[in-house]
Design an enzyme around this catalytic site. Structure first.
Site, PDB file in Angstrom:
ATOM      1  N   TYR A 164       5.841   0.160   4.388  1.00 56.32           N
ATOM      2  CA  TYR A 164       4.733  -0.546   3.234  1.00 56.32           C
ATOM      3  C   TYR A 164       3.434  -0.545   4.081  1.00 56.32           C
ATOM      4  CZ  TYR A 164       2.853  -4.228   0.881  1.00 56.32           C
ATOM      5  OH  TYR A 164       1.798  -5.048  -0.003  1.00 56.32           O
ATOM      6  N   THR A 176       1.234  -2.226   5.148  1.00 55.10           N
ATOM      7  CA  THR A 176       0.642  -3.027   6.299  1.00 55.10           C
ATOM      8  C   THR A 176       1.428  -2.857   7.671  1.00 55.10           C
ATOM      9  OG1 THR A 176       1.939  -4.832   5.588  1.00 55.10           O
ATOM     10  CG2 THR A 176      -0.330  -4.776   4.874  1.00 55.10           C
ATOM     11  N   LYS A 177       2.491  -1.830   7.621  1.00 57.49           N
ATOM     12  CA  LYS A 177       3.496  -1.836   8.463  1.00 57.49           C
ATOM     13  C   LYS A 177       3.044  -0.702   9.649  1.00 57.49           C
ATOM     14  CE  LYS A 177       5.860  -5.085   6.820  1.00 57.49           C
ATOM     15  NZ  LYS A 177       7.057  -5.272   5.832  1.00 57.49           N
ATOM     16  N   THR A 178       3.743  -0.801  10.668  1.00 54.14           N
ATOM     17  CA  THR A 178       3.303  -0.045  11.765  1.00 54.14           C
ATOM     18  C   THR A 178       3.339   1.377  11.642  1.00 54.14           C
ATOM     19  OG1 THR A 178       5.627  -0.144  12.768  1.00 54.14           O
ATOM     20  CG2 THR A 178       3.941  -1.872  13.529  1.00 54.14           C
TER      21      THR A 178
END
Ligand SMILES: *Cc1c(COP(=O)(O)O)cnc(C)c1O
Length: 389
Positions: free
Chosen positions: A184, A186-188
């Site tokens: 997603y 906002t993920k790393t």
């Protein structure tokens, strides 16, 4: 007229740029847009990176968790242990089967699932446990796996926060039977939307590959390629959960800089903790022995008895100064759906309910500049000190 606040530091900003644009552009120019060779390449590189035999690319971590539960044969009326301090995905996938997400309280130190409370909630209907590596810090997997073994439970890790993270030298993704990752925004590692499931089990991998694309037998995606055939067979009522080559091309670039992005986040976390640890009003996150955190989130906790302001007021004051923050998470037992459907009460989750009042997530993303990090530190300290009791 309300004053327009120009946000100086967003809560998150993805580390994507020209290289990702170039890779996505190449796929678009190739004419093959959906799942194909790039997805296979991404899956192979991802599997090698975490140290798993198989990686199955899917449209989200939610889809990954859903396919994992399908693969272990979850049935109506079954129960699955899920920490209450998580995103709704971890539990909603259990509801898809008309099975029950049995919420579990969390450990006060790590905010990961408390294995002692988990064990207390096991019944003869419990089939699986979904630990969440909260903020990127690995759960105590030895304890969880031991519990699962003793009670005959399947383990599916929700590693939406945990790329790359490791537990006693083993990467998250190579420990349990099934591990779900999120790409997603906002993920790393991001592909805009996307996810991956890793497993060493050939049968589970085959089932998930089939179910992610309509339950169609082998290599359904190839049917429109020159090497493919028009003939296919539907073997089950599957889902439309595949990852596209455009997303995978972005993912391959992101995977290549995954360690570098992790180091940048770890450095920010270190700067924050150094500055905040001495403050009586603040509690900094800790990393458990033998663990490497992905530092997806930096979760600061307020010692509210030392402060004249609440967590929400802290967030408001930081917002006024242009610092974006967030809260991870509103515990699931406090949401109307889980409360009303399953009768969960706040007092059944004393740790999660209490900790929820205290935490906020500060900006932590690879592109943060030194002066942005300084600005966050300065403002958190200023607000905390001026509100000290
Ligand atoms: C983001 C997140 C998910 C869902 O990921 P998607 O890829 O958006 O489906 C699941 N679990 C946790 C803990 C998350 O933070």
């Amino acid at each position: 007229m309300a004053k327009v606040i120009e946000q100086i530091i967003p809560f998150h900003s993805a580390d994507v740029g020209e290289e990702e644009a170039q890779a996505a552009g190449e796929v678009i120019r190739s004419g093959w847009l959906t799942m194909g060779p790039k997805t296979i390449e991404f899956e192979q590189k991802f599997a090698a990176y975490v140290g798993a035999k198989h990686a199955v690319g899917v449209s989200s971590c939610t889809a990954a968790l859903h396919l994992a539960l399908d693969a272990i044969g979850l049935k109506q009326g079954d129960e699955v242990l899920v920490p209450t301090t998580t995103f709704t995905s971890t539990a909603e996938v259990v509801c898809y089967f008309k099975a029950k997400p049995v919420l579990v309280d969390v450990d006060a130190k790590t905010l990961c699932m408390d294995p002692v409370d988990a064990e207390r909630r096991i019944t003869e209907k419990t089939r699986a446990v979904i630990p969440v590596h909260y903020a990127g810090q690995p759960c105590d997997m030895d304890v969880i796996r031991d519990m699962a073994k003793r009670h005959g439970l399947r383990v599916i890790e929700d590693a939406a926060h945990a790329l790359p993270a490791s537990y006693h030298g083993v990467r998250i993704g190579a420990i349990s039977e099934l591990t779900a990752f999120s790409f997603y925004a906002t993920k790393t590692l991001t592909t805009g939307e996307g996810g991956m499931i890793t497993t060493d089990n050939d049968e589970l991998a085959t089932r998930m590959r089939m179910m992610r694309l309509h339950g169609i037998g082998r290599d359904a995606w190839k049917r429109y390629s020159a090497a493919g055939s028009w003939f296919y067979e539907v073997l089950d009522s599957g889902f439309k959960y595949n990852l596209t080559d455009i997303q995978s091309a972005i993912g391959i670039v992101q995977l290549g800089k995954c360690d570098q992005m992790r180091d940048a986040r770890a450095k920010i976390a270190h700067r924050y903790s150094e500055a905040f640890a001495p403050e009586r009003a603040l509690q900094v996150p800790t990393v458990s022995d033998g663990c490497d955190s992905a530092w997806h989130l930096y979760v600061l906790r307020l010692n509210l008895e030392e402060l004249s302001i609440t967590r929400s007021e802290m967030i408001e004051k930081l917002k006024e100064r242009g610092v974006g923050t967030s809260v991870h998470f509103i515990p699931l037992h406090m949401h109307p759906y889980y409360k009303n459907t399953y009768g969960y009460r706040e007092e059944d989750f004393p740790v999660a309910s209490k900790q929820y009042q205290r935490y906020l997530s500060l900006p932590i993303f690879p592109g943060m500049t030194e002066s942005q990090i300084d600005y966050v530190i300065e403002n958190v300290l200023e607000i905390a000190r001026s509100a000290a009791r």
